[in-house]
Design a protein around this motif. Sequence first.
Motif, PDB file in Angstrom:
ATOM      1  N   GLY A 225      38.459  29.162  29.597  1.00 34.20           N
ATOM      2  CA  GLY A 225      39.890  29.292  29.883  1.00 34.20           C
ATOM      3  C   GLY A 225      40.396  30.693  29.620  1.00 34.20           C
ATOM      4  O   GLY A 225      41.178  31.239  30.415  1.00 34.20           O
ATOM      5  N   ASN A 226      39.953  31.290  28.532  1.00 30.66           N
ATOM      6  CA  ASN A 226      40.373  32.660  28.218  1.00 30.66           C
ATOM      7  C   ASN A 226      39.885  33.661  29.264  1.00 30.66           C
ATOM      8  O   ASN A 226      40.602  34.593  29.625  1.00 30.66           O
ATOM      9  CB  ASN A 226      39.873  33.064  26.830  1.00 30.66           C
ATOM     10  N   ILE A 227      38.680  33.457  29.750  1.00 31.68           N
ATOM     11  CA  ILE A 227      38.163  34.341  30.804  1.00 31.68           C
ATOM     12  C   ILE A 227      38.991  34.185  32.072  1.00 31.68           C
ATOM     13  O   ILE A 227      39.333  35.173  32.730  1.00 31.68           O
ATOM     14  CB  ILE A 227      36.662  34.066  31.044  1.00 31.68           C
ATOM     15  N   LEU A 228      39.340  32.939  32.403  1.00 32.21           N
ATOM     16  CA  LEU A 228      40.180  32.706  33.578  1.00 32.21           C
ATOM     17  C   LEU A 228      41.554  33.348  33.410  1.00 32.21           C
ATOM     18  O   LEU A 228      42.098  33.930  34.351  1.00 32.21           O
ATOM     19  CB  LEU A 228      40.324  31.211  33.849  1.00 32.21           C
ATOM     20  N   PHE A 229      42.142  33.231  32.216  1.00 27.08           N
ATOM     21  CA  PHE A 229      43.438  33.866  31.948  1.00 27.08           C
ATOM     22  C   PHE A 229      43.353  35.378  32.118  1.00 27.08           C
ATOM     23  O   PHE A 229      44.245  36.003  32.688  1.00 27.08           O
ATOM     24  CB  PHE A 229      43.939  33.550  30.531  1.00 27.08           C
ATOM     25  N   LEU A 230      42.284  35.966  31.603  1.00 20.26           N
ATOM     26  CA  LEU A 230      42.113  37.409  31.715  1.00 20.26           C
ATOM     27  C   LEU A 230      42.029  37.849  33.172  1.00 20.26           C
ATOM     28  O   LEU A 230      42.695  38.808  33.580  1.00 20.26           O
ATOM     29  CB  LEU A 230      40.853  37.860  30.962  1.00 20.26           C
ATOM     30  N   ILE A 231      41.239  37.140  33.955  1.00 23.67           N
ATOM     31  CA  ILE A 231      41.121  37.488  35.376  1.00 23.67           C
ATOM     32  C   ILE A 231      42.468  37.346  36.071  1.00 23.67           C
ATOM     33  O   ILE A 231      42.869  38.207  36.861  1.00 23.67           O
ATOM     34  CB  ILE A 231      40.040  36.618  36.050  1.00 23.67           C
ATOM     35  N   ASN A 232      43.179  36.253  35.766  1.00 20.69           N
ATOM     36  CA  ASN A 232      44.488  36.037  36.370  1.00 20.69           C
ATOM     37  C   ASN A 232      45.455  37.166  36.007  1.00 20.69           C
ATOM     38  O   ASN A 232      46.170  37.691  36.868  1.00 20.69           O
ATOM     39  CB  ASN A 232      45.049  34.694  35.921  1.00 20.69           C
ATOM     40  N   LEU A 233      45.470  37.552  34.763  1.00 21.09           N
ATOM     41  CA  LEU A 233      46.357  38.643  34.334  1.00 21.09           C
ATOM     42  C   LEU A 233      45.996  39.960  35.001  1.00 21.09           C
ATOM     43  O   LEU A 233      46.881  40.742  35.375  1.00 21.09           O
ATOM     44  CB  LEU A 233      46.319  38.788  32.811  1.00 21.09           C
ATOM     45  N   LEU A 234      44.713  40.215  35.168  1.00 20.50           N
ATOM     46  CA  LEU A 234      44.296  41.440  35.851  1.00 20.50           C
ATOM     47  C   LEU A 234      44.731  41.438  37.312  1.00 20.50           C
ATOM     48  O   LEU A 234      45.182  42.469  37.838  1.00 20.50           O
ATOM     49  CB  LEU A 234      42.785  41.628  35.737  1.00 20.50           C
ATOM     50  N   LEU A 235      44.604  40.299  37.981  1.00 18.96           N
ATOM     51  CA  LEU A 235      45.032  40.200  39.376  1.00 18.96           C
ATOM     52  C   LEU A 235      46.545  40.381  39.515  1.00 18.96           C
ATOM     53  O   LEU A 235      47.017  41.086  40.408  1.00 18.96           O
ATOM     54  CB  LEU A 235      44.604  38.851  39.971  1.00 18.96           C
ATOM     55  N   VAL A 236      47.301  39.762  38.629  1.00 18.59           N
ATOM     56  CA  VAL A 236      48.759  39.903  38.665  1.00 18.59           C
ATOM     57  C   VAL A 236      49.158  41.341  38.345  1.00 18.59           C
ATOM     58  O   VAL A 236      50.060  41.901  38.982  1.00 18.59           O
ATOM     59  CB  VAL A 236      49.430  38.901  37.700  1.00 18.59           C
ATOM     60  N   THR A 237      48.473  41.946  37.388  1.00 18.50           N
ATOM     61  CA  THR A 237      48.763  43.340  37.044  1.00 18.50           C
ATOM     62  C   THR A 237      48.507  44.257  38.232  1.00 18.50           C
ATOM     63  O   THR A 237      49.301  45.166  38.513  1.00 18.50           O
ATOM     64  CB  THR A 237      47.901  43.792  35.841  1.00 18.50           C
TER      65      THR A 237
END
Length: 76
Positions: free
Chosen positions: A19-31
């Motif tokens: 889940g944390n890895i998915l959150f990180l990827i999501n945040l990078l994409l949004v950024t």
Amino acid sequence: MLRITEGGFTPNRAAVLGGNILFLINLLLVTAQLYKVVSKKGEVSGVGKVIAAYLSVYFIWAIIVTFIFPLIFGFK
């Protein structure tokens, strides 16, 4: 990473790590999308599209944790 190896690899730790890895990827994409908006190379609607598209990834992860983890970790 030390805590994961310290007490063993458990289903809860695997679920949270994934889940944390998915959150990180999501945040990078949004950024990245927000950077495009600020630099006037993209529109704000692109940010919403990235967020909405990533919901399916969270859904798939929830399905994996719910139905595949018991098979992998031997729950009865």
